[in-house]
Design a protein around this motif. Structure first.
Motif, mmCIF file in Angstrom:
data_model
loop_
_atom_site.group_PDB
_atom_site.id
_atom_site.type_symbol
_atom_site.label_atom_id
_atom_site.label_comp_id
_atom_site.label_asym_id
_atom_site.label_seq_id
_atom_site.Cartn_x
_atom_site.Cartn_y
_atom_site.Cartn_z
ATOM 1 N N LYS A 133 48.612 33.678 51.458
ATOM 2 C CA LYS A 133 48.401 33.949 50.037
ATOM 3 C C LYS A 133 49.351 35.047 49.595
ATOM 4 O O LYS A 133 49.540 36.035 50.298
ATOM 5 C CB LYS A 133 46.946 34.397 49.793
ATOM 6 C CG LYS A 133 46.541 34.489 48.329
ATOM 7 C CD LYS A 133 46.298 33.117 47.742
ATOM 8 C CE LYS A 133 45.754 33.179 46.329
ATOM 9 N NZ LYS A 133 45.556 31.840 45.748
ATOM 10 N N GLU A 192 40.087 36.205 50.721
ATOM 11 C CA GLU A 192 39.036 36.309 49.706
ATOM 12 C C GLU A 192 38.842 37.755 49.267
ATOM 13 O O GLU A 192 38.762 38.052 48.067
ATOM 14 C CB GLU A 192 37.714 35.749 50.253
ATOM 15 C CG GLU A 192 36.579 35.770 49.227
ATOM 16 C CD GLU A 192 35.309 35.117 49.740
ATOM 17 O OE1 GLU A 192 34.228 35.715 49.559
ATOM 18 O OE2 GLU A 192 35.404 34.020 50.333
ATOM 19 N N ARG A 193 38.798 38.665 50.219
ATOM 20 C CA ARG A 193 38.580 40.073 49.854
ATOM 21 C C ARG A 193 39.787 40.649 49.116
ATOM 22 O O ARG A 193 39.630 41.480 48.221
ATOM 23 C CB ARG A 193 38.263 40.900 51.099
ATOM 24 C CG ARG A 193 37.847 42.318 50.744
ATOM 25 C CD ARG A 193 37.202 43.058 51.883
ATOM 26 N NE ARG A 193 36.752 44.360 51.413
ATOM 27 C CZ ARG A 193 37.131 45.528 51.936
ATOM 28 N NH1 ARG A 193 37.957 45.560 52.988
ATOM 29 N NH2 ARG A 193 36.692 46.668 51.445
ATOM 30 N N GLU A 220 41.693 39.103 47.015
ATOM 31 C CA GLU A 220 41.552 38.686 45.609
ATOM 32 C C GLU A 220 40.549 39.571 44.883
ATOM 33 O O GLU A 220 40.767 39.946 43.719
ATOM 34 C CB GLU A 220 41.103 37.230 45.540
ATOM 35 C CG GLU A 220 42.170 36.219 45.907
ATOM 36 C CD GLU A 220 41.703 34.790 45.669
ATOM 37 O OE1 GLU A 220 42.551 33.947 45.356
ATOM 38 O OE2 GLU A 220 40.486 34.526 45.792
ATOM 39 N N ASN A 231 34.652 39.136 41.711
ATOM 40 C CA ASN A 231 35.024 37.788 42.160
ATOM 41 C C ASN A 231 35.509 36.933 40.984
ATOM 42 O O ASN A 231 35.220 35.742 40.886
ATOM 43 C CB ASN A 231 33.862 37.105 42.880
ATOM 44 C CG ASN A 231 32.615 37.017 42.012
ATOM 45 O OD1 ASN A 231 32.535 37.641 40.949
ATOM 46 N ND2 ASN A 231 31.627 36.256 42.464
ATOM 47 N N GLN A 247 37.422 33.667 41.775
ATOM 48 C CA GLN A 247 36.539 32.549 42.149
ATOM 49 C C GLN A 247 35.901 31.935 40.911
ATOM 50 O O GLN A 247 35.726 30.710 40.832
ATOM 51 C CB GLN A 247 35.462 33.050 43.110
ATOM 52 C CG GLN A 247 36.000 33.522 44.454
ATOM 53 C CD GLN A 247 34.919 34.131 45.330
ATOM 54 O OE1 GLN A 247 33.768 33.714 45.278
ATOM 55 N NE2 GLN A 247 35.291 35.128 46.110
ATOM 56 N N GLN A 290 34.300 28.303 41.336
ATOM 57 C CA GLN A 290 33.532 28.430 42.578
ATOM 58 C C GLN A 290 32.211 29.172 42.378
ATOM 59 O O GLN A 290 31.296 29.036 43.181
ATOM 60 C CB GLN A 290 34.382 29.147 43.632
ATOM 61 C CG GLN A 290 35.616 28.352 44.058
ATOM 62 C CD GLN A 290 36.542 29.161 44.946
ATOM 63 O OE1 GLN A 290 37.110 30.163 44.521
ATOM 64 N NE2 GLN A 290 36.684 28.744 46.179
#
Length: 379
Positions: free
Chosen positions: A48, A200-201, A203, A211, A214, A219
């Protein structure tokens, strides 16, 4: 005047900025941010790529992802920009500085292991002048001691180590698009996430600890505060400018390499005469011509050289004041072992002009550099 640096425009920057404005999306993560992120993911091969407003911001994100705190230690070179250390000091961690190699001016990989303590959490190699550190050795040490590797590749876009793009080796990598770099957006940077565990973290940290990413992907049905974070996104006008540069990246890279080689060929005789030392690039590294520097005999010679070129209207500059010798090091960091190469080389290094468009002036610049070196030799 021949300045040390002159920001380059491909010709499409203002058009893309107008497109961003017409689309009505000027905050972060619009169409141009997505294009730039995808370009980095494809060219570098990271899991990413997250665009940031600076490489400093990318380093600060990396320090958050590493879960560093007071008492933790991070090994890095002293010959680097202050952001390399500050990102970790802000988390309460202690930078531990080791000496550099006299050839590439990168962190001496043979000194890292002796600097490791039970408190060591990460190694931060800095790819100086776009020339890679010895990453196989560094990654081997990190695996043995279960340490994170956070690569400061601020100067490393389009460079590689044994065929692998800089920024792709290590758990995390950080790039800069500052106006002095090869590919620019004025200010700008990117965090490259190579370990899927951190995506994920990363982002969430980038989006102020929420979040939100997401949510926009559908999501979650709403976004909320999940973790620490800050506002690390660049605006869309910045990434629109950057996209024009990325489209021309291969051409920019080749032109810079040609300029670098002009210097290298022309200054070989001065190196043989002992008046200056040219850069060293290992055979297994492909550099990006981020900078061309010379190492002069001593500080007095460097000062004289810079002043002589200044009288001819040519901008030549020194580089970092070593962090271990800075006032803040007393409270925030420490040196491990002898720093003799860092101290000596930082006093002797001078950077020469290298920018797109210098082709029209480089012959005259080289003549004046030669005259300045000969004057030093005649002292």
């Amino acid at each position: 005047m021949t300045p040390f640096n002159k920001p380059y425009m491909t010709g499409k920057e203002l058009w893309y900025i107008s497109q961003a404005h017409a689309a009505g999306h000027l905050s972060g993560d619009g169409q141009f941010t997505k294009r730039c992120s995808q370009w980095l993911e494809q060219r570098i091969g990271c899991e990413k790529a997250l665009l940031t407003h600076s490489c400093t911001a990318a380093l600060e994100m990396a320090a958050m992802l590493a879960d560093l705190g007071p008492g933790d230690e991070v090994i890095m070179p002293s010959y680097t920009f202050v952001s390399t250390a500050n990102a970790f000091v802000l988390r309460g961690a202690t930078p531990v500085f080791v000496d550099i190699r006299p050839d590439t001016l990168n962190m001496d990989e043979t000194l890292i292991e002796a600097a490791i303590t039970p408190r060591t959490k990460a190694i931060v190699p800095v790819h100086y002048a776009g020339v890679a550190c010895e990453m196989d050795t560094i990654m081997g040490i990190a695996r043995r001691y279960k340490l994170l590797v956070i690569a400061d590749a601020a100067q490393g876009i389009m460079s590689s180590y044994k065929g692998r793009p800089l920024g792709s080796i290590g758990h995390l990598g950080c790039l800069s698009f500052h106006e002095t770099k090869n590919i620019i957006s004025g200010e700008g940077g990117a965090l490259l996430v190579n370990d899927a565990e951190f995506v994920e973290r990363a982002e969430i940290i980038r989006e102020k600890g929420t979040n939100r990413s997401q949510f926009f992907r559908g999501q979650v049905d709403k976004y909320t505060w999940c973790d620490i974070g800050s506002s690390f996104l660049p605006g869309e006008l910045i990434t629109a400018f950057l996209w024009a540069q990325m489209e021309a990246a291969d051409d920019i890279n080749q032109r810079r390499l040609a300029l670098w080689q002009r210097y290298h060929n022309a200054l070989a005789s001065f190196e043989r005469a002992g008046l200056a030392r040219r850069p060293v690039v290992s055979a297994h590294c492909q550099h990006n011509a981020h900078m061309y520097y010379l190492l002069l005999p001593d500080l007095a010679a460097r000062t004289c050289f810079i002043e002589t070129l200044k009288t001819k209207g040519i901008g030549a500059v020194f580089h970092y004041v070593p962090l271990h010798s800075a006032p803040a090091c007393t409270g925030y960091g420490r040196a491990h072992g002898d720093m003799r190469h860092t101290d000596s080389l930082s006093d002797r290094l001078v950077r020469l002009p290298l920018w797109m468009g210098l082709e029209e002036h480089i012959n005259e610049v080289i003549v004046e550099i030669g005259n300045a070196l000969n004057a030093i030799g005649a002292r």
